[in-house]
Each structure stands twice: as C-alpha cells, then as structure tokens.
Design a protein around this motif. Structure first.
Motif, PDB file in Angstrom:
ATOM      1  N   GLN A 147       0.804  -1.223   0.000  1.00  0.00           N
ATOM      2  CA  GLN A 147       0.000   0.000   0.000  1.00  0.00           C
ATOM      3  C   GLN A 147       0.843   1.283   0.000  1.00  0.00           C
ATOM      4  N   LEU A 148       2.126   1.143   0.195  1.00  0.00           N
ATOM      5  CA  LEU A 148       2.990   2.330   0.225  1.00  0.00           C
ATOM      6  C   LEU A 148       3.296   2.802  -1.191  1.00  0.00           C
ATOM      7  N   PRO A 149       3.403   4.110  -1.375  1.00  0.00           N
ATOM      8  CA  PRO A 149       3.774   4.623  -2.692  1.00  0.00           C
ATOM      9  C   PRO A 149       5.168   4.132  -3.088  1.00  0.00           C
ATOM     10  N   ARG A 150       5.427   4.109  -4.368  1.00  0.00           N
ATOM     11  CA  ARG A 150       6.718   3.665  -4.872  1.00  0.00           C
ATOM     12  C   ARG A 150       7.823   4.607  -4.406  1.00  0.00           C
ATOM     13  N   TYR A 151       8.951   4.026  -4.036  1.00  0.00           N
ATOM     14  CA  TYR A 151      10.118   4.767  -3.555  1.00  0.00           C
ATOM     15  C   TYR A 151       9.833   5.509  -2.247  1.00  0.00           C
ATOM     16  N   MET A 152       8.909   4.943  -1.440  1.00  0.00           N
ATOM     17  CA  MET A 152       8.611   5.506  -0.120  1.00  0.00           C
ATOM     18  C   MET A 152       8.659   4.375   0.904  1.00  0.00           C
TER      19      MET A 152
END
Length: 398
Positions: A147-152
């Motif tokens: 569920q986390l944004p990419r590169y985060m």
C-alpha cells in the motif's frame, strides 16, 4: 581301496565352484576374538552377556549419572531426545557403538528415537516455523508494503501501529454490541413485565447451515462443517436453512461472533446480505454471551427465583445441577433430535408454566428459542455448551 574323490558341482554357467578355503586364525587373532567375547555387552544374536551393565541393572533411568562409558552414546541420544535435539544420523557403513545401537535389554521407554525419525520430526518442526513466519509476513507487513507509494518507506512503524491508526480512522464504522449487563437488564425487564424475549446465537454451525447453497457451495460447506450432523443438521437441508433464516428475522437479540475468522464474521455479513437483513437494525450481542453472563455474575441473578424450563439432551443433568444451587425447575424437555424436532419441542413447551427457558440443543436452539417466544410468549435463552460445562463442573455458577 582308495575312496573316490567327489567332484565339485557345476554352476549354472557350467563352471565349477572354487574350493572353499578353511580360515585359519593366528594366535594373536584368536586372543583378540576371545577378549571380545568376554567384554560386557550384547552378543551377536542380541542376548545379554553375563556381567553387562544392562544385565546388572546399572542403567535404571534415562539420563542417569555415573553410567559406565559403554552407555555414553545411548545416554547422550536420550538427553538429546528429551531436549528436543535431533541426534546425528548414522549410516549403515559407520562403525557401531559399543552396544551396536539400541540394546535389546533396554526397556522401550528408555530407547532413543531412531536418528532418521528424529531428523524427520526436526525437519517438520522447522518447516512449520518457516511457514508460520512466512505467512505472518505475507499477511501483515508485506501487505502494508504493497500500500505504500513507490520509492517511499515507513520507518519505525510496525504492523500493530498501522492497524491501530487505521482503526482510529475507521472508528465511525464500528458497531457496538450489547454488553452482558445490558442483556441482563433486557431479560429482567421482559420477565418483570411478562413479555416474550428470545436471544439466539450464531456460531460457525448456524452460519455454515445458512450459507450452504446460498453463499457457499454445499460440497464446500460439508467439507468444512464435518461436525454439523452432531449439531443436528445433515446437509443439504433447505428446510433447515430457511427455518434458521426465519428465526433470525424473529429474534429479539442476536449473538454474533466477534472473531473475524472466515467461518465466523467472514460468513456472517454475506449471509445477512443474502437474506436482506441490515445488521445495523439488529440488536446484537456477542455469540459467547452465554459464558459472559456467568463470568460477570449476571446468570445467577437472572435465574434466581425464576421458574425454569430446561431444554436439550443435557437438560436432565442440568436440572440436578441447578436444583442443587436452589433454582426452581418447572420442566425438562429431552432429548432434542435435530433441527426438525424443533416444532415438537415448541408445542410441548407451550403446555408448561415457566418464566425462562434455557435451551441447549445445538443448531436447533435457534429455532426453538424463537418459537418459544412467539408461541408461549416467554423468555428464551440459547444456552449452548454452557449447560455441559455447568454439569461437568468445569465452570461454576458464579
């Protein structure tokens, strides 16, 4: 006359077998073999030689101290077995220990597990632990990561923290269940005013019955619900399913599972949706309210001074148990032969004067409680396995 020499037999290929040579032992080799025959330990046929430690009873307990060196290997393996450590595997080519492995003189409870079996058990335990860790990660932290944004990344925030924050954000969607004290007050009011009241409870048996051939295929439900015949239902049974749905619509209080397991809440809301029931309009409590009432001391207050009707296979024994507590038993109906026996039970209850019915009859208890409230105009409580626990003494009446 000189004896005629017998010829050696021919082999299957027409060749004569070579002459067997007699083994001659040197004096040193004979001395070594004689010494070996006098050494304590088992013979080749597994019997004990006189003077061996097993024969003298030296080894009396697994892992006993002060055991001669000839038992060191056996004791070490036994200690490893007790500690849950697998013994190193042995091969057929490796030299035997001083006793050639497990001696025939050892009692069965002292004999160590075979190395191969220990290795298999250790491998299974390791595979289980690995599967548990993998499943826990895949079902928790890995899903958070998706569920986390990419590169985060989300540093120093664990799964429990994420769930706690999510529940706070979803607090407006929470549904409050009636507490044991509130359920007690509802029964007290209806008993005082002589009004009908039925409390039914939905567990996995009731939900699987409601779900078969509606939410889930019947064969799948039969595979998961192998206990259903014991609970009073043989699937497929459309009549039983519709009877449960009708009782669910009639009931005043409905105990629902707090567990989010696939066979509990995982079935509850799809079943309610299928039958067009809005859970927000239901008066719901916990499906374990029968236990909670006793744990918090409300059950004794509820039944004290009331005329009780006991229904179910455990009812006769329960009557004796409650009578010993000073309760007033006005009727006992037993046995209950499955869910299709509910109509007979309801009609029989209508001819008995009572205030409160405690019904412990498996899945049939749902339809019986709703029927007693509708026909007799009395209060009925789905008592479930609480009856068995009181009879056995596993749970005291608090």
């Amino acid at each position: 006359m000189r004896a005629r020499r017998r010829k050696r037999p021919l082999s299957r290929f027409g060749l004569r077998f070579p002459k067997r040579r007699k083994l001659r032992l040197t004096p040193a080799r004979r001395k070594k073999r004689f010494a070996a025959s006098r050494r304590p330990g088992p013979n080749r046929n597994g019997t004990l030689r006189a003077g061996s430690p097993q024969d003298s009873g030296v080894l009396t307990r697994r892992g006993e101290q002060g055991i001669p060196g000839s038992h060191a290997g056996t004791v070490a393996v036994n200690r490893e077995r007790e500690a849950g450590v697998a013994a190193p595997p042995t091969s057929a080519d490796s030299p035997p220990a001083s006793h050639g492995g497990i001696s025939a003189g050892l009692p069965p409870d002292m004999a160590p597990l075979p190395a191969k079996k220990q290795s298999l058990e250790a491998a299974r335990a390791e595979a289980y632990d690995e599967g548990y860790r993998s499943g826990l990660f895949d079902g928790g932290e890995a899903r958070v990561g998706l569920q986390l944004p990419r590169y985060m990344i989300l540093p120093e925030v664990g799964l429990d923290d994420v769930i706690r924050a999510g529940l706070e954000a979803l607090s407006s969607f929470l549904i409050r269940l009636k507490t044991p004290s509130e359920v007690f007050k509802a029964f007290e009011r209806t008993l005082h005013e002589r009004e009908p009241l039925s409390l039914i409870r939905l567990g996995d048996g009731e939900l699987l019955t409601l779900a078969h051939d509606t939410v889930l295929p019947t064969e799948q439900v039969k595979r998961y619900g192998t206990f259903l015949p014991y609970a009073g239902v043989d699937l497929p049974d459309r009549a039983a399913r519709e009877a449960l749905a009708g009782a669910l619509r009639q009931a005043d209080l409905v105990g629902v599972p707090e567990s989010r397991h696939p066979f509990f809440q995982g079935l509850l809301f799809p079943v309610l949706r299928y039958y067009g029931l809005d859970y927000r309009a239901l008066k719901m409590t916990s499906s374990t309210i029968n236990y909670a009432l006793n744990e918090e001391g409300w059950l004794r207050k509820l039944i004290a001074g009331r005329r009780l009707l006991l229904v179910g296979n455990a009812a006769p024994a329960l009557a004796e148990r409650l009578a010993a507590e000073g309760c007033r038993i006005c009727g006992v109906i037993a046995p209950v032969n499955g869910i299709h026996d509910a109509d007979r039970i309801v009609k029989q209850a209508a001819g008995i004067e009572f205030d409160l019915a405690l019904v412990a009859a498996g899945i049939a208890a749902v339809t019986i409680c709703a029927g007693i409230a509708a026909v007799s105009g009395k209060a009925a409580l789905d008592f479930g396995h609480m009856a068995d626990k009181l009879v056995s003494g596993e749970v005291p009446l608090i």
